[in-house]
Design a protein around this motif. Structure first.
Motif, short mmCIF file in Angstrom:
data_model
loop_
_atom_site.label_atom_id
_atom_site.label_comp_id
_atom_site.label_asym_id
_atom_site.label_seq_id
_atom_site.Cartn_x
_atom_site.Cartn_y
_atom_site.Cartn_z
N LEU A 1 0.84 -1.20 0.00
CA LEU A 1 0.00 0.00 0.00
C LEU A 1 0.87 1.25 0.00
N ARG A 2 1.94 1.21 0.76
CA ARG A 2 2.80 2.38 0.81
C ARG A 2 3.51 2.59 -0.54
N ARG A 3 3.82 1.49 -1.21
CA ARG A 3 4.43 1.64 -2.53
C ARG A 3 3.45 2.33 -3.47
N GLY B 1 2.34 6.01 -1.54
CA GLY B 1 3.38 6.88 -1.00
C GLY B 1 3.00 7.21 0.43
N CYS B 2 3.28 8.45 0.85
CA CYS B 2 2.91 8.85 2.21
C CYS B 2 1.72 9.80 2.15
N SER B 3 0.99 9.81 1.05
CA SER B 3 -0.15 10.72 0.90
C SER B 3 -1.37 9.90 0.50
N TRP C 1 12.97 10.30 1.07
CA TRP C 1 14.20 9.51 0.90
C TRP C 1 14.27 8.36 1.90
N ARG C 2 13.98 8.66 3.14
CA ARG C 2 14.10 7.65 4.18
C ARG C 2 13.08 6.53 3.96
N ASP C 3 11.88 6.92 3.53
CA ASP C 3 10.82 5.93 3.35
C ASP C 3 11.10 5.03 2.16
N TRP D 1 15.30 11.10 12.03
CA TRP D 1 14.11 10.27 11.73
C TRP D 1 12.84 10.97 12.19
N ASN D 2 12.94 11.61 13.34
CA ASN D 2 11.79 12.31 13.88
C ASN D 2 11.66 13.65 13.15
N ASP D 3 10.81 13.66 12.15
CA ASP D 3 10.63 14.84 11.31
C ASP D 3 10.24 16.08 12.10
N ALA D 4 9.68 15.84 13.28
CA ALA D 4 9.14 16.96 14.05
C ALA D 4 10.16 17.53 15.03
N LYS E 1 1.04 11.82 17.84
CA LYS E 1 2.11 11.67 16.85
C LYS E 1 3.49 11.66 17.50
N GLU E 2 4.40 12.51 17.01
CA GLU E 2 5.79 12.41 17.49
C GLU E 2 5.97 12.85 18.93
N ASN E 3 4.95 13.39 19.56
CA ASN E 3 5.10 13.74 20.98
C ASN E 3 4.43 12.70 21.88
N VAL F 1 2.40 6.13 21.10
CA VAL F 1 3.11 4.88 20.81
C VAL F 1 3.32 4.90 19.31
N PHE F 2 4.46 5.36 18.88
CA PHE F 2 4.76 5.54 17.46
C PHE F 2 5.29 4.20 16.94
N SER F 3 4.46 3.54 16.15
CA SER F 3 4.74 2.13 15.85
C SER F 3 6.13 1.89 15.27
N HIS F 4 6.56 2.76 14.37
CA HIS F 4 7.84 2.53 13.71
C HIS F 4 8.98 2.43 14.74
N MET F 5 9.01 3.39 15.67
CA MET F 5 10.10 3.37 16.66
C MET F 5 9.92 2.20 17.62
N THR G 1 2.66 3.28 6.78
CA THR G 1 3.70 3.51 7.78
C THR G 1 4.88 2.57 7.58
N GLY G 2 6.05 3.13 7.79
CA GLY G 2 7.27 2.32 7.69
C GLY G 2 7.30 1.23 8.76
N ALA G 3 6.45 1.35 9.75
CA ALA G 3 6.42 0.35 10.83
C ALA G 3 6.10 -1.03 10.26
C1 G1P Z 1 6.53 8.96 9.38
C2 G1P Z 1 7.37 9.24 8.18
C3 G1P Z 1 8.82 8.92 8.50
C4 G1P Z 1 9.25 9.66 9.74
C5 G1P Z 1 8.29 9.41 10.89
C6 G1P Z 1 8.62 10.20 12.15
O1 G1P Z 1 6.63 7.64 9.80
O2 G1P Z 1 6.95 8.49 7.08
O3 G1P Z 1 9.65 9.25 7.44
O4 G1P Z 1 10.52 9.22 10.07
O5 G1P Z 1 6.99 9.73 10.47
O6 G1P Z 1 8.55 11.57 11.95
P1 G1P Z 1 5.80 6.42 9.31
O7 G1P Z 1 4.50 6.95 8.85
O8 G1P Z 1 6.59 5.82 8.23
O9 G1P Z 1 5.65 5.49 10.45
#
Ligand code: G1P
Length: 901
Positions: free
Chosen positions: A349-351, A354-356, A370-372, A521-524, A727-729, A732-736, A792-794
């Motif tokens: 799905l992400r492919r 994208g992220c939109s 780039w990171r994704d 990684w933390n865009d915020a 979100k980043e604050n 539970v941010f799944s990716h991390m 999500t990259g998670a």
């Molecule tokens: C999203 C962005 C990822 C960024 C993360 C934290 O994570 O896609 O690039 O590092 O927020 O700001 P994701 O939706 O992939 O879990």
């Protein structure tokens, strides 16, 4: 009572009364570009890209607000008015009362079905919606059944508002752009052809057709049409009370032409008579084609104009996507196994998205960062490795000679665009991910020679790592780095990697930690570009230096050549004087020296470097860094607690520790300290204890990203502007959280890793709080609701961790290693846990048999067989299938059985 019930081994599920939950949406897409979101009431949207929206773009709040959804109306005996999608004033008013209809949603990969039963009207409807894998058309297959015991007449109407323009026009000339619409009614449906489009890019003649076509089950075209919103809703009417339906407006017969107003794909079918229990079927086709491809529309109509053809296409669509996400888990917990189906599907799905382009993802204009890009490759590598080599190689073409990279990414692989506005943003983590992905690629395939592949470098006006502009660069120069002789310079993948890792090594702030620049990684974390430093990613880069050293060793051992030809300028970055490592200003000078040599054109001259010397050089840097991190950044707490500080803020202060306002702890620093090896075993034990105490909340998915800082830290980033838990604050941010699990598994902390993964899975599956369809969302907010679902990259990391760590099925220089790190609780009642996974072009069904119910740590591998062939077991802990043996296997599924004792 369980809300979500899985109905097959492919993850298909049902949910009763789905409209009673807010913000639910489901993704549908084809490989050809059409991307949709669809709610239980058939709200949502459909688009090709930012400029080509078939249905009006929706953000999450529109999901409960908009009534302009895909709708299908029925009028029984001229009196009972029923929306097959549940979107009518009457049905809405009956919600949460005893009069509410029964409804049931069933869904699987890329298809959704909603069924409703209206007791008062004695009508039942079923609407199946999907997008075939290779066409840009949404197909709705509708059936309406007479559930009364008398014969009734039924008149049905399709009602699809056609937006037909750019998403930007929502708040930029929405009305004026409706004037561009030219609307044509033909026998099969309504066709909207915007006469032109205009925006800051200029004025262009229209080149698209948006359409809604329909046919009933006996192949009859609609008889009357309502081609504009006004024709359909009528003066003072609305989408939930359309006067055309309520008052039987005559509409127009085909053909008809008009325009200049909001378009509507609405039409009425011939009235039919239904005996008791009998049903009528309809097919709606909603899509868009480029004007110069318009013959595709009739092809699509012919392909899907009968219920039988649609049913066949649906089966093909299901089979196609099931085959794509061809990884299956079998553990004690069936729901978990089904959840994993969705997690494995999410990277696809992400492919596609994208992220939109899903309702929460109401930003970006398509594409990925780039990171994704690099991280999404991880899952492809495990599922579709054949296509990945080329993707990786092309992506290296986005690296600049100063080690930074292009961040504007066009469609297709390796299409990087120049930043023309001079608004640079440098994310300090970007150079990290290519190595991680390339390493996995090499391990899975054994293709170490990819390091010798020659690739150009990206060039635009940005120089000196995004701090200055190259006035000599212009578009004529092009987007590839040139040499002094104006030749395109190409260097090996190894050279790209070295430049990325080495340049980063020298870009340090006052604590001799890699600078945070505009975020990691933390865009915020985007407000500490002067004095901010990221300890978290310094740890990660230290790990990378060691990984690169080991790849270089591998290259050294597997090639005749023991040297690498590298750009001469790199020499300065290979300085190996430990005195300099400790000297911040010397380091900065070295980087400035290198970056200024590469400001415009480079020499193009190469020198020869010994591979073993390069590896030693990197190892020495990594060792120095790791010692520095351990001695400077460890925060020792009371009671066997402790963790690594993750950041310095823009005042140069440590972000974490014991503050008067409370404990400040962030997960990111711990993840990369553990993953890279900076954290030693004693550290890890203390980190786990602290994370459990300060960050863990089982009921919302486990490990939060940080504790509450109780401060709007404008000296760190916008994340502190988000309410705590969002979100980043501190969500539970799944990716991390998944990367935390991955890091723990890698270091042998298996119970702890599984705890992190399981908490996420449990929270996702607990519909009571998560309120999402199966899958891993980007994050769980403070009340446990799953947010920003699907993209999500998670998901890639979750799948990778389950395959390569928990089940321990992974490549090592191309050989297949089976090194299970499973806990007793993961084996089924017969002591078995299995996984189906592709590897090296073959498909394997691997079963671990743990008859004595032992936990990881207590067991060893007794024996392993691939079919009848016994496999070698190494160090009692893993079985090995050599590449040569895999290559000789025929194309079928191969069963491997591993006995655990
Ligand atoms: C999203 C962005 C990822 C960024 C993360 C934290 O994570 O896609 O690039 O590092 O927020 O700001 P994701 O939706 O992939 O879990």
């Amino acid at each position: 009572m369980k809300h979500i019930k899985f109905t097959d081994e492919h993850g298909s599920f049902t949910l009763r009364q789905p409209e009673n939950t807010s913000y639910l949406y489901f993704p549908l897409a084809s490989e050809a570009g059409l991307k949709s979101s669809v709610t239980p009431n058939l709200g949502g949207d459909a688009k090709m890209d930012q400029e080509t929206f078939l249905l009006e773009p929706v953000s999450s709040e529109n999901l409960h607000n908009n009534r302009s959804s895909r709708n299908f109306w029925c009028v029984a005996d001229k009196t009972d008015i029923f929306s097959a999608t549940g979107v009518s004033d009457g049905q809405e008013g009956a919600k949460f009362t005893p009069r509410q209809e029964e409804s049931l949603l069933t869904a699987g990969f890329m298809w959704q079905k909603t069924e409703r039963v209206s007791k008062s009207m004695q009508l039942a409807s079923a609407v199946t919606i999907f997008i075939p894998k290779d066409s840009n058309v949404e197909i709705m297959h509708i059936s309406i059944q007479n559930q009364s015991d008398r014969t009734r007449t039924l008149t049905s109407y399709a009602a699809i508002p056609i937006y037909g323009r750019s998403a930007d026009n929502i708040r930029d000339h929405r009305n004026v752009t409706s004037m561009l619409h030219r609307i044509f009614v033909k026998e099969q449906g309504i066709f909207v052809c915007p006469a032109m489009s205009f925006d800051e890019k200029g004025h262009r003649p229209g080149s698209r057709i948006y359409y809604a076509m329909g046919v009933n089950g006996s192949g009859q075209a609609p008889e009357r049409f309502y081609p504009t919103v006004e024709d359909f809703i009528g003066e003072g009417g609305s989408f939930t009370h359309p006067r055309a339906v309520h008052e039987e407006y005559p509409g127009y017969p085909a053909p008809w032409e008009g325009g200049g107003t909001e378009a509507m794909g609405a039409f009425r079918f011939e009235t039919v008579t239904l005996a008791p229990g009998e049903q009528a079927e309809y097919i709606l086709l909603l899509g868009t084609e480029a004007e110069d491809n318009k013959e595709n529309i009739s092809r699509i109509f012919q392909a899907y104009n009968t219920p039988a053809k649609v049913t066949k296409a649906l089966e093909e669509t299901k089979a196609y996507w099931q085959k794509k996400a061809d990884v299956g888990f079998h553990t004690k917990d069936k729901d978990f196994d089904c959840l994993m189906k969705w997690v494995s599907f999410q990277p696809f799905l992400r492919r596609l998205f994208g992220c939109s382009f899903l309702p929460h993802h109401d930003y970006g204009r398509g594409g990925r960062g780039w990171r994704d890009l690099w991280q999404d490759c991880l899952s492809l590598l495990l599922l579709e490795p054949e296509s990945v080599r080329q993707m990786i190689v092309k992506n290296y073409g986005g690296v600049r000679i100063d080690g930074t990279n292009a961040t504007i990414i066009g469609s297709g692989d390796g299409n990087f665009l120049a930043d023309r506005n001079g608004i640079t943003r440098v994310w300090m983590d970007h150079a990290l991910w290519p190595l991680m992905t390339t390493k996995l690629y090499i391990q899975q395939t054994g293709d170490i020679q990819i390091l010798n592949q020659q690739v150009p470098y990206f060039k635009d006006a940005q120089v000196l790592r995004g701090t200055a502009l190259d006035e000599l660069w212009n578009t004529e120069y092009g987007n590839q780095q040139l040499t002094a002789e104006n030749q395109v310079y190409v260097g090996s993948v190894l050279e790209h990697l070295l430049i990325q890792q080495l340049a980063a090594f020298y870009e340090v702030g006052s604590h001799n930690i890699y600078r945070l620049r505009d975020a990691d990684w933390n865009d915020a974390l985007d407000m500490a570009s002067e004095k901010g430093e990221s300890v978290a990613f310094t740890c990660a880069y230290a790990g990378n230096l060691l990984e690169l050293a080991s790849l270089i060793h591998l290259l050294d051992h597997s090639s005749m050549e023991h040297t690498a030809e590298l750009l001469e300028e790199i020499e300065v970055l290979l300085c190996s004087d430990p005195e300099i490592y400790g000297d911040v200003s010397k380091k900065q000078e070295i980087l400035a020296d290198y970056a200024s040599q590469c400001r415009h054109n480079i020499s193009g001259k190469r020198a020869s470097f010994s591979l073993s010397v390069l590896a030693v050089n990197l190892t020495q840097k990594a060792t120095w860094l790791m010692d520095h991190l351990r001695s400077q950044e460890w925060l020792e707490g009371p009671e066997e607690e402790g963790w690594f500080n993750s950041y310095y803020d823009n005042q140069g202060q440590q972000a974490e520790g014991f503050f008067p306002s409370g404990v400040r702890m962030m997960l990111t620093g711990q993840v990369f300290a553990i993953m890279s090896g900076v954290a030693e075993e004693a550290h890890i034990r203390k980190i786990v204890k602290s994370a459990d105490r300060y960050l863990y909340r089982k009921e919302i998915g486990g490990y939060r990203l940080n504790t509450d800082f109780h401060e709007l830290k404008l000296d760190m980033g916008r994340m502190f502007g988000f309410a705590y838990g969002e979100k980043e604050n501190g969500s539970v941010f799944s990716h991390m959280a998944v990367m935390y699990a991955n890091a723990l598994y890698r270091r042998g902390f298996v119970k702890e890793g599984w705890k992190a993964l399981k908490a996420l899975a449990d929270a996702a599956l607990n519909f009571e709080t998560s309120r999402i369809f199966p899958g891993v969302p980007e994050y769980f907010r403070a009340d446990g609701r799953g947010m920003y679902h699907y993209l999500t990259g998670a998901a890639s990391w979750y799948m990778m961790t389950m395959i390569t760590e928990a089940f321990g099925v992974r490549g090592e220089a191309g050989d297949l290693i089976l090194y299970p790190k499973l806990l007793a609780e993961q084996f089924d009642a017969n002591g078995k846990a299995s996984i189906t996974v592709p590897f090296a072009g073959k498909r394997f069904f691997i079963t671990y048999e743990n008859k004595n119910g032992k936990d990881f740590g207590a067991y060893t591998i007794g024996s392993a067989f691939c079919g009848q062939e016994e496999l070698s077991v190494c160090e009692d802990s893993f079985a090995l299938l050599p590449r040569s043996m895999i290559a000789a296997l025929p194309e079928e599924t191969h069963c491997i059985t591993v006995e655990i004792i």
